[in-house]
Design a protein around this motif. Structure first.
Motif, short mmCIF file in Angstrom:
data_model
loop_
_atom_site.label_atom_id
_atom_site.label_comp_id
_atom_site.label_asym_id
_atom_site.label_seq_id
_atom_site.Cartn_x
_atom_site.Cartn_y
_atom_site.Cartn_z
N ALA A 243 0.83 -1.21 0.00
CA ALA A 243 0.00 0.00 0.00
C ALA A 243 0.86 1.26 0.00
N LEU A 244 1.93 1.23 0.78
CA LEU A 244 2.82 2.40 0.83
C LEU A 244 3.57 2.59 -0.49
N ILE A 245 3.95 1.50 -1.13
CA ILE A 245 4.60 1.59 -2.44
C ILE A 245 3.62 2.14 -3.47
N MET A 246 2.39 1.65 -3.43
CA MET A 246 1.38 2.15 -4.37
C MET A 246 1.13 3.64 -4.17
N GLN A 247 1.22 4.09 -2.92
CA GLN A 247 1.01 5.50 -2.65
C GLN A 247 2.22 6.33 -3.04
N HIS A 248 3.38 5.98 -2.54
CA HIS A 248 4.54 6.84 -2.68
C HIS A 248 5.34 6.63 -3.95
N VAL A 249 5.22 5.48 -4.59
CA VAL A 249 5.96 5.22 -5.83
C VAL A 249 5.04 5.34 -7.04
N GLN A 250 3.86 4.73 -6.95
CA GLN A 250 2.94 4.73 -8.09
C GLN A 250 1.99 5.93 -8.09
N GLY A 251 1.96 6.69 -7.01
CA GLY A 251 1.15 7.90 -6.98
C GLY A 251 -0.33 7.69 -6.75
N LEU A 252 -0.73 6.55 -6.19
CA LEU A 252 -2.15 6.33 -5.86
C LEU A 252 -2.43 6.96 -4.50
N ASN A 253 -3.27 7.98 -4.49
CA ASN A 253 -3.55 8.72 -3.26
C ASN A 253 -4.66 8.05 -2.46
N PRO A 254 -4.40 7.76 -1.17
CA PRO A 254 -5.40 7.07 -0.35
C PRO A 254 -6.48 8.02 0.17
N CYS A 255 -7.72 7.53 0.10
CA CYS A 255 -8.84 8.28 0.69
C CYS A 255 -8.96 7.88 2.17
N VAL A 256 -9.92 8.45 2.85
CA VAL A 256 -10.07 8.16 4.27
C VAL A 256 -10.41 6.69 4.52
N GLN A 257 -11.22 6.08 3.64
CA GLN A 257 -11.54 4.66 3.80
C GLN A 257 -10.31 3.79 3.55
N CYS A 258 -9.47 4.21 2.61
CA CYS A 258 -8.20 3.50 2.37
C CYS A 258 -7.32 3.55 3.62
N ILE A 259 -7.28 4.71 4.26
CA ILE A 259 -6.48 4.87 5.48
C ILE A 259 -7.03 3.98 6.59
#
Length: 186
Positions: free
Chosen positions: A42-58
Motif C-alpha cells: 500500500a505504501l509503495i502504491m502511494q509513494h511510488v505509483q502515486g495512488l492517493n489514499p482516501c479516508v476509507q483507504c487509510i
C-alpha cells in the motif's frame, strides 16, 4: 528426536494439526509477513505509483497494520495462552474493522448519491492518537473515496481488500473453531 516428533504427529488428523497451529510460531509469522507485506504494498502504491489514499483507504490500512501488529505479538510467544488470546482478539477485531471499511468504501463508490456523498478530508482517529498528524506519510488522506482508477483482474482496491479481510477473518474463525472443537482451548 525427529522420530519421536513424527510418532507424535503421525496419528494426528489434519484438523488436529490445524488445531495446533496457534501454538506454533510459523503460522503467526506467515500472517505477520503477509499483512506487513500488504501494508508495504500500500505504501509503495502511494509513494511510488502515486495512488492517493482516501479516508476509507487509510482506515483499511490502519486495520491491516493492526492485523500485522497482533500477528507479530503472536510470533513472540505462541505458547503463552494470554498472549495468544490477545493476538487472536486483535487479529479478528482488526480484520473486522478492515472489512467494514472496505464495505463502506464500496458503498460510497457504487450506491451513495454522488451529489451528497463525501468522504472526510481527515481520518477520525482518537484525539489521544492522531496518527495522521504523527505519521502523515502513512496515515494522511490525500485522495477521494470515489476514485476508482486502479484495477487488478477487473477488481478495484476496496473489492480486493474486501476479499483479503474476509479471508483473514475466515482463517481466524476456522482455526479457532477447529481448536475449540479438537483441543477444547484457545
Amino acid at each position: 528426536m525427529n522420530t519421536n516428533k513424527n510418532k507424535l504427529t503421525s496419528g494426528m488428523t489434519p484438523l488436529h494439526r490445524i488445531a495446533k497451529w496457534p501454538e506454533q510460531k510459523w503460522p503467526w509469522l506467515l500472517l505477520a509477513l503477509a499483512s506487513s507485506g500488504l501494508v508495504a504494498a500500500a505504501l509503495i502504491m502511494q509513494h511510488v505509483q502515486g495512488l492517493n489514499p482516501c479516508v476509507q483507504c487509510i482506515y483499511q490500512r490502519t486495520a491491516m497494520i493492526g492485523v500485522a501488529l497482533f500477528a507479530w505479538l503472536g510470533v513472540l510467544a505462541p505458547q503463552n495462552a494470554a498472549i495468544r488470546v490477545v493476538a487472536y482478539v486483535g487479529w479478528i477485531a482488526s480484520a473486522w474493522a478492515g472489512l467494514s471499511a472496505a464495505n463502506h468504501h464500496l458503498w460510497l463508490q457504487r450506491d451513495a448519491n454522488p451529489l451528497f456523498n463525501s468522504c472526510a478530508a481527515f481520518p477520525n482517529f482518537p484525539s489521544w492518537a492522531p496518527l495522521h498528524e504523527w505519521f502523515p506519510s502513512v496515515f494522511a488522506v490525500t485522495g477521494i473515496c470515489g476514485d476508482d482508477g486502479w484495477r487488478l483482474m477487473g477488481l478495484n482496491m476496496p473489492e480486493w481488500m474486501q476479499i483479503i479481510f474476509f479471508i483473514l477473518l475466515s482463517i481466524a474463525a476456522i482455526t479457532l473453531i477447529v481448536r475449540l472443537l479438537y483441543l477444547r482451548k484457545i
